[in-house]
Design a protein around this motif. Structure first.
Motif, PDB file in Angstrom:
ATOM      1  N   UNK A  57       0.836  -1.202   0.000  1.00  0.00           N
ATOM      2  CA  UNK A  57       0.000   0.000   0.000  1.00  0.00           C
ATOM      3  C   UNK A  57       0.871   1.252   0.000  1.00  0.00           C
ATOM      4  N   UNK A  58       1.904   1.241   0.827  1.00  0.00           N
ATOM      5  CA  UNK A  58       2.844   2.366   0.924  1.00  0.00           C
ATOM      6  C   UNK A  58       4.231   1.781   1.133  1.00  0.00           C
ATOM      7  N   UNK A  59       5.228   2.362   0.467  1.00  0.00           N
ATOM      8  CA  UNK A  59       6.607   1.937   0.706  1.00  0.00           C
ATOM      9  C   UNK A  59       7.197   1.108  -0.408  1.00  0.00           C
ATOM     10  N   UNK A  60       8.190   0.307  -0.069  1.00  0.00           N
ATOM     11  CA  UNK A  60       8.898  -0.502  -1.070  1.00  0.00           C
ATOM     12  C   UNK A  60       9.478  -1.743  -0.398  1.00  0.00           C
ATOM     13  N   UNK A  61       9.408  -2.870  -1.121  1.00  0.00           N
ATOM     14  CA  UNK A  61       9.866  -4.159  -0.627  1.00  0.00           C
ATOM     15  C   UNK A  61      10.821  -4.761  -1.654  1.00  0.00           C
ATOM     16  N   UNK A  62      11.818  -5.483  -1.168  1.00  0.00           N
ATOM     17  CA  UNK A  62      12.704  -6.204  -2.078  1.00  0.00           C
ATOM     18  C   UNK A  62      12.653  -7.689  -1.754  1.00  0.00           C
ATOM     19  N   UNK A  63      12.734  -8.513  -2.812  1.00  0.00           N
ATOM     20  CA  UNK A  63      12.894  -9.957  -2.648  1.00  0.00           C
ATOM     21  C   UNK A  63      14.367 -10.275  -2.801  1.00  0.00           C
ATOM     22  N   UNK A  64      14.906 -11.049  -1.856  1.00  0.00           N
ATOM     23  CA  UNK A  64      16.344 -11.302  -1.812  1.00  0.00           C
ATOM     24  C   UNK A  64      16.597 -12.793  -1.620  1.00  0.00           C
ATOM     25  N   UNK A  65      17.554 -13.326  -2.375  1.00  0.00           N
ATOM     26  CA  UNK A  65      18.006 -14.706  -2.181  1.00  0.00           C
ATOM     27  C   UNK A  65      19.252 -14.685  -1.299  1.00  0.00           C
ATOM     28  N   UNK A  66      19.195 -15.287  -0.109  1.00  0.00           N
ATOM     29  CA  UNK A  66      20.384 -15.339   0.743  1.00  0.00           C
ATOM     30  C   UNK A  66      21.363 -16.394   0.235  1.00  0.00           C
ATOM     31  N   UNK A  67      22.651 -16.059   0.259  1.00  0.00           N
ATOM     32  CA  UNK A  67      23.678 -16.991  -0.186  1.00  0.00           C
ATOM     33  C   UNK A  67      24.302 -17.730   0.981  1.00  0.00           C
ATOM     34  N   UNK A  68      25.089 -18.770   0.695  1.00  0.00           N
ATOM     35  CA  UNK A  68      25.678 -19.592   1.767  1.00  0.00           C
ATOM     36  C   UNK A  68      26.769 -18.886   2.557  1.00  0.00           C
ATOM     37  N   UNK A  69      27.344 -17.824   2.005  1.00  0.00           N
ATOM     38  CA  UNK A  69      28.454 -17.146   2.674  1.00  0.00           C
ATOM     39  C   UNK A  69      28.092 -15.707   3.052  1.00  0.00           C
ATOM     40  N   UNK A  70      26.806 -15.455   3.261  1.00  0.00           N
ATOM     41  CA  UNK A  70      26.375 -14.136   3.704  1.00  0.00           C
ATOM     42  C   UNK A  70      26.025 -13.170   2.591  1.00  0.00           C
ATOM     43  N   UNK A  71      26.376 -13.496   1.352  1.00  0.00           N
ATOM     44  CA  UNK A  71      26.025 -12.613   0.254  1.00  0.00           C
ATOM     45  C   UNK A  71      24.520 -12.709  -0.029  1.00  0.00           C
ATOM     46  N   UNK A  72      23.947 -11.639  -0.565  1.00  0.00           N
ATOM     47  CA  UNK A  72      22.503 -11.601  -0.810  1.00  0.00           C
ATOM     48  C   UNK A  72      22.255 -11.070  -2.218  1.00  0.00           C
ATOM     49  N   UNK A  73      21.473 -11.805  -2.999  1.00  0.00           N
ATOM     50  CA  UNK A  73      21.169 -11.443  -4.379  1.00  0.00           C
ATOM     51  C   UNK A  73      19.761 -10.869  -4.458  1.00  0.00           C
ATOM     52  N   UNK A  74      19.659  -9.607  -4.882  1.00  0.00           N
ATOM     53  CA  UNK A  74      18.358  -8.964  -5.039  1.00  0.00           C
ATOM     54  C   UNK A  74      17.676  -9.505  -6.292  1.00  0.00           C
ATOM     55  N   UNK A  75      16.429  -9.956  -6.128  1.00  0.00           N
ATOM     56  CA  UNK A  75      15.665 -10.514  -7.243  1.00  0.00           C
ATOM     57  C   UNK A  75      14.765  -9.472  -7.880  1.00  0.00           C
ATOM     58  N   UNK A  76      13.996  -8.764  -7.042  1.00  0.00           N
ATOM     59  CA  UNK A  76      13.045  -7.790  -7.592  1.00  0.00           C
ATOM     60  C   UNK A  76      12.649  -6.784  -6.525  1.00  0.00           C
ATOM     61  N   UNK A  77      12.126  -5.654  -6.984  1.00  0.00           N
ATOM     62  CA  UNK A  77      11.610  -4.613  -6.104  1.00  0.00           C
ATOM     63  C   UNK A  77      10.102  -4.481  -6.330  1.00  0.00           C
TER      64      UNK A  77
END
Length: 225
Positions: A57-77
């Protein structure tokens, strides 16, 4: 306790429910709830049970894939009026990614029983949701092609050209580090390519705003790669 807000009013501006009248919206709202999340808060984690989906409704969200070594891959906003989490709900599988607030946000959660009942009454809703899921799949396919087959320059130029533009001005939807993650680039690489585009006179960068004085010249840069 859930905050008391007019859920129907929050949802009526969502394309998914734009044909619902007041009575339809009242029925749908019985099985919905609002949820406020602060910036950086987790909406759901990968592996959580997907018994519904969310509308921003208000704001912004991101979908993120967490990696095995702490890295995070952004999928979509996702921004106001957009839905997320529905593919996992429909196949009755756990969420396959983390959802995190990029800023203070207000969400509407819609449970699977509510959407199943709405689909029985409004068959056109199924077509709209199918179109949305198909568009999401197309975007993911393009992202895979971008990351696997394109250079850093091609990825960034193509991304800039895909952003909504008013006259010669567009805007990154989030921080440059998140854009870099979405494009599969290191932040330093993104900065280097941005500097080169600026030096070539193809763009100007003002914070998160990007001025494209000549979109044809920028498109030519992509075609020549």
């Amino acid at each position: 306790m859930a905050e008391t807000l007019d859920i129907g009013n929050l949802l009526k501006h969502t394309r998914l429910f734009e044909d619902f009248d007041a009575d339809d919206m009242a029925v749908l709202a019985r099985d919905c709830r609002t949820q406020r999340v602060a910036r950086h808060d987790i909406v759901f984690n990968r592996g959580d049970h997907a018994d519904g989906f969310y509308v921003v409704a208000v704001g912004a969200i991101k979908l993120v894939l967490p990696g095995p070594h702490g890295q995070r891959k952004v999928i979509e906003f996702f921004g106001p009026g957009q839905c997320f989490g529905e593919p996992f709900m429909f196949i009755n599988r756990p969420y396959a990614a983390d959802a995190q607030a990029m800023e203070d946000s207000l969400l509407v959660w819609i449970g699977k029983p509510a959407i199943d009942a709405a689909l029985d009454v409004h068959p056109h809703l199924a077509r709209q949701m199918l179109a949305g899921l198909s568009a999401r799949l197309h975007t993911l396919m393009c992202d895979i092609e971008t990351v696997k087959l394109q250079s850093a320059n091609e990825r960034l130029v193509g991304y800039l050209l895909s952003l909504p533009r008013k006259f010669d001005r567009t805007r990154f939807p989030c921080s440059k580090s998140l854009v870099a993650s979405k494009l599969g680039l290191a932040p330093a690489t993104l900065s280097r390519v941005l500097r080169q585009l600026i030096q070539d006179g193809l763009i100007l960068v003002e914070g998160r705003d990007v001025v494209i004085p000549n979109s044809v010249a920028l498109e030519r840069q992509l075609q020549a790669a």
